[in-house]
Design an enzyme around this catalytic site. Structure first.
Site: not given
Lengths: 100, 486, 492
Positions: B79, B154, B178
């Site tokens: 990420k 996210s 997330s």
């Protein structure tokens, strides 16, 4: 629920150092009012005598202490390469009011 | 069986046996990226050179019979709010389009030490703030099961990359859900460790007392392997758990008969019928495995979103203060004074959701409001922790759905508060620092994944993996691959 | 402007002293804590506020803070915590400082100091740890930021507002410095910035309840400038109040921050405090509480070196020095070390003290040096005193020898005596005896007084002989000749 106005948003935006157009302030004011109104929910909860959460885990009780030894440094070139503006080995910013 | 459908275990095993080379694996991965990225938009940057170099090195190591790491030749995605030294870390923000991380996050060191190969950085909501990955300044990631839908957020890019069978492991970060929520919406495993289990050093901080890095994978065993590699004490992180971590791969094989699952039925009252039915069926599966099911009282979680949007935004408002255009990142080109450097760089660099949260966070910490908001929220948080502890006196794991709904159409949720409420079932575990996993538990009528969330007590990783492994084995949802990415 | 007892005004002064602790590494990272290196050469991701960096607390900084707490008799908190203090400034790498606002590590404490010969007691409110900011170098239209200093451990020592004169403020600050010096917690160099003193000052009418607005004066680089700045500000504030008698006092002097300009001799406004800065303090979530055990605190307390106050008391009680003299030596580490070294060679503490503090200090003032900075060794000063005490030289000759020692530092006074005829005392009885005779004849009454038992009369006679010999007679010889001659006199 506190009285939030555009002035409040302006003041907070100043503290947070984010420039906001009048339009942006309006939108943020609208959203903040909605969210803060939702957050009022918390007032339902009786927290008399309850300590604010400090550490979530039982096994994390105290901060670890590091030995007083010097470790590897970030190379100056690596650091300055990241800077938007630099001069004589320092990060450069526009004129600053002396604050001491 | 195609390379891209293999588990982490199988990839590294085939590589170690000499059945496939690391270079082949990497090339295959990049070929799939070339084919699918235009429709998926999961990646923000690719580390082609780095990956091919690493693959070459590994192939040489193999040839020379040198010892190989536990993740040798496994392609992984990271990420974009986790630092990989020398690579751009944008955190999904315009502010950091030019920011090349000067150091590795500890988890990256640990993964690379075990010979994993970093393929690229994945898309995410800006600074991890969001539940749909739509807040990314760059692109909107699509849900592999339905391209018109969001993958969740996210860590949407990471979840999509794993669900689309690009990589078997992607790292995400979880502050309010997330990792788990996109895991659920993408039909894969998403695990958030106990707070402090995995080092936060090198993770760009959002909510310091909530953040954890965790794996997104297609199987529980893969998640366990990833966790065994990443879950180490780190002296660079003062909140890192100082205890020895127990093994997970062996623990998860233990039988679950006799385990007790707690369900906060009252808290789930508002679930829509389709999801309620799916959840009830999951509970039936647990019972069929010999697990006992009891009712637990977690009605306090109805306040969790409110607590979260005070505590997380407060911490974030200070964590994001460092993005000021002075030392790194994009400085406003028109700024002439120092004040303008701050005000304009931050106005330009941050998207609307980030600004909203910074201002909210600044407000709840400000003089005159801190007691009523920040301290009050932290007090209710103490009660949340207490209620979870009480619940765990009656059960070994708590089961809930991961999300109140499945993948939603991109652009369909415009109201910030409505988006915040998507995290209603996941936030509790962040507030209390508990380990929690989302695992595939079914599909909606129109084929969008549904997830089951299992939450464990503090340091209850082994129990969570144990329960999840049994459920996975009984339901085998991991076998289904999104049509477009087979 | 002296604060007279008849003045209707009362001055209230509080000091905030920031001491950079001389640990090897910074407070929250392993970057070197070192002054004077090339800009941005002692940095890590932590002290430059890189995304993803996290703080880890330096054990030695904690120990030094605890040492200070023990040294001032304060309460060392077994539980203390760090807080984030938010404000934006280029030298602040995170735009929040990690400090201790709610639960500091040291609470209370007492500072004893000598002010105009009188011993006074001052009180510390608390002391806490925090990280220092980087350094801004100001140029015409821009500034450069150097992060070498960012993250250096600071011990901020906050006094109660208990000082009332500039001298008290400066005495308090000197005493704090002496303690930090004694426990080796800081380089205490005001010019380099490892010791920074800020003052808060307000005035009010004697007996007036409550406080009027205070102003803050920052970063004075010496104790004498501190006193000057305070003198100026006191005068300025009083003048303003007296000029504006009909105005609300709170509207006369605004809360503001000043710096002292030593060239202009006045305080210059830096910025007004229109409203109190909202620092939004809240507990630092990246650090857990700092927990100290009773055992650890005791261990630190036991390991403390002799502190200035203890030294001063010892000098007074054992060496019989006067309190002001004892203070002056005890509260200056370098002088104390020098003084105690002298005492290894010579036990006349009072005389040694006098020679160090007054005689040599005076001679070295023009050269802007302290005794310890010269090559004049403690053994040399001791030797000088010894030679006076054993009668080899007179006090007067000793002063000339001292002059020579300053010109040729490192030379043993006994060498100087050997080389210089004029310093060798006259030891020839044939030269002294007639002088003794003439002094006795001229002062027969004194001689009779001595016979009658008045010892002071003898000293008088000795003095007269020394006067006549220009101080160069051997005191030993003078003594013995006088005694001999007087014994030959028939008592009346």
């Amino acid at each position: 629920m506190p009285q939030i106005t555009k002035e409040t948003v302006g003041y907070i935006a100043k503290l947070a150092r984010i420039a906001c157009s009048e339009e942006q302030k309006e939108k943020i004011l609208h959203d903040m009012k909605e969210i803060l109104s939702y957050i009022e929910l918390l007032n339902e909860v009786d927290t008399e005598g309850v300590e604010p959460c400090n550490i979530v885990l039982d096994c994390l009780t105290q901060t670890p202490l590091a030995d007083d030894v010097c470790g590897p440094c970030m190379p100056k070139e690596t650091f300055l390469k990241l800077a938007p503006d630099q001069i004589a080995g320092m990060v450069r910013v526009p004129e600053v009011l002396k604050q001491g | 069986m195609s390379l891209h459908t293999l588990s982490m275990h199988d990839i590294t095993s085939r590589f170690q046996k000499g059945e496939v080379s690391a270079t082949e694996i990497v090339k295959h991965t990049f070929a799939r990226i070339e084919k699918f990225e235009p429709s998926l938009d999961a990646f923000l940057s690719l580390c082609k050179e780095r990956a091919l170099e690493k693959a070459e090195k590994l192939d040489l190591k193999k040839k020379q019979n040198q010892p190989l790491g536990r993740l040798a030749a496994v392609p992984i995605a990271i990420k974009d709010n986790i630092n990989v030294e020398g690579e751009i870390t944008t955190c999904g923000s315009k502010f950091l389009t030019n920011f090349r991380a000067p150091f590795n996050a500890t988890v990256i060191d640990l993964l690379e030490k075990e010979d994993a190969i970093i393929i690229g950085k994945t898309n995410c909501d800006e600074f991890a703030m969001g539940s749909s990955t739509e807040n990314s300044a760059f692109k909107k990631t699509k849900n592999p099961w339905k391209l018109s839908c969001a993958p969740g957020g996210s860590s949407g890019g990471s979840a999509a990359a794993v669900a689309a069978r690009i990589v078997p492991l992607a790292l995400g970060s979880d502050t309010g859900g997330s990792i788990r929520q996109p895991g659920s919406l993408c039909g894969i495993i998403g695990f958030k460790p106990t707070y402090g289990w995995v080092s936060r050093y090198g993770l760009v901080a959002f909510g310091s007392s909530l953040d954890q890095i965790g794996p997104l994978t297609r199987s529980v065993a893969d998640a366990a392997l990833a966790m065994e590699v990443m879950g180490k004490h780190d002296k660079l992180d003062s909140t890192s758990i100082p205890k020895e971590r127990p093994p997970l791969l062996s623990e998860m094989k233990k039988p679950v008969a006799g385990m007790t699952i707690g369900v906060p039925w009252q808290f789930l009252e508002d679930l829509e019928p389709e999801y309620k039915k799916s959840f009830e069926e999951s509970i039936k599966v647990c019972k069929s495995l010999g697990m006992k099911v009891v009712d637990v009282d977690l009605s306090i979680l109805k306040y969790s979103v409110a607590i979260y949007y005070i505590v997380a935004t407060a911490e974030a408002s200070t964590n994001l203060a460092r993005f000021d255009g002075v030392r790194y990142g994009v400085r406003s080109k028109v700024a002439k004074t120092l004040d303008e450097v701050y005000d304009l760089s931050r106005q330009d660099g941050f998207g609307p959701e980030v600004k909203r949260r910074i201002i909210l966070g600044t407000f709840v910490l400000s003089s005159g409001y801190q007691d009523a908001y920040y301290r009050k929220a932290q007090k209710v948080r103490s009660l949340v922790i207490k209620k979870y502890k009480e619940a765990f006196e009656k059960c070994d794991l708590i089961a809930t759905p991961t999300s109140p709904f499945s993948a939603f159409e991109l652009g369909s949720i415009k109201d910030p508060l409505q988006m915040y409420l998507a995290d209603i079932y996941t936030i509790g575990a962040d507030l209390a620092g508990l380990p929690a996993m989302s695992l595939p538990s079914g599909f909606t009528q129109d084929g969008r994944p549904i997830g089951l969330q299992l939450t464990g007590p503090q340091l209850g990783e082994p129990t969570v993996f144990q329960g999840a492994a049994a459920f996975e084995d009984a339901t085998q949802f991991y076998k289904k691959i999104p049509e477009l990415f087979v | 402007m002296k604060q007279e007892k008849t003045s209707p005004w009362e001055v209230i002064i509080g000091l905030e002293i920031h001491a950079e602790l001389n640990t090897k590494a910074k407070l929250f990272s392993g970057a070197p804590n070192h002054f004077g290196d090339e800009p941005n050469s002692n940095i890590t991701p932590v002290c430059t506020g890189m995304p993803g960096a996290l703080p880890v607390l330096n054990k030695e900084a904690v120990r030094k803070a605890v040492q200070f707490g023990c040294a001032v008799g304060a309460q060392v908190a077994k539980f203390s915590q760090f807080d984030r203090k938010s404000y934006f400034y280029p030298d602040n790498p995170r735009n929040f400082q990690i400090t201790q606002f709610t639960h500091p590590i040291v609470i209370g404490g007492k500072i004893d100091a000598m002010v105009d010969g009188e011993e006074k007691h001052f009180h510390i409110h608390h002391a806490h740890l925090e990280d220092d900011a980087g350094m801004l170098k100001h140029f015409n239209t821009f500034a450069g930021v150097d992060f070498n200093r960012a993250g250096v451990p600071l011990l901020e020592i906050v006094s109660e507002p208990c000082m009332h004169t500039p001298k008290e403020a400066s005495a308090y600050a000197s005493a704090v410095k002496a303690i930090l010096d004694a426990i080796d917690a800081s380089d205490c160099n005001m010019e380099e910035g490892s010791l920074r003193v800020d003052v808060n000052i307000s005035v009010r009418k004697k007996g007036e309840p409550g406080f009027r607005n205070k102003t803050e004066i920052k970063n004075m680089n010496s104790f004498s400038n501190l006193e000057k700045a305070l003198h100026y500000e006191i005068g300025h504030q009083i003048a303003e109040y007296e000029k504006n008698q009909d105005k609300n006092p709170l509207d006369v002097i605004p809360q503001a921050t000043y710096r002292y300009d030593p060239d202009q001799g006045k305080t210059i406004l830096m910025r007004r405090k229109e409203q109190a800065d909202d620092y939004r303090y809240f507990p630092e979530p990246d650090l857990l509480p700092l927990v100290l055990t009773e055992d650890f605190i005791e261990e630190v307390r036991k390991g403390l070196p002799e502190l200035p106050l203890q030294k001063e008391k010892r000098y007074v009680e054992e060496l019989k020095l006067s309190p002001p003299t004892a203070f002056a030596i005890a509260y200056d580490k370098k002088i104390a070390v020098y003084f105690e070294e002298c005492l290894k060679y010579c036990q006349n503490a009072k005389s040694v003290a006098n020679w160090i503090l007054i005689e040599f200090a005076g001679r070295l003032k023009d050269k802007n040096l302290t005794l310890a900075e010269t090559a004049i060794g403690p053994c040399h000063v001791a030797s000088l005193v010894k030679n006076i005490d054993n009668g080899t030289i007179s006090g007067k000759i000793a002063k000339s020898i001292a002059d020579d020692m300053v010109e040729a530092p490192g030379k043993d006074p006994e060498e100087i005596i050997k080389e210089n005829l004029a310093y060798r005392p006259i030891t020839d009885p044939a030269v002294i005896a007639p002088i003794v005779d003439s002094v006795i004849s001229a002062n027969m009454q004194s001689a009779q007084d001595f016979i009658a038992g008045r010892d002071r009369a003898f000293a008088f006679l000795v003095g007269q002989v020394m006067k006549k010999t220009g101080g160069s007679a051997s005191p030993e010889l003078v003594n013995s000749l006088l005694k001999q001659k007087i014994s030959e006199i028939t008592p009346k």
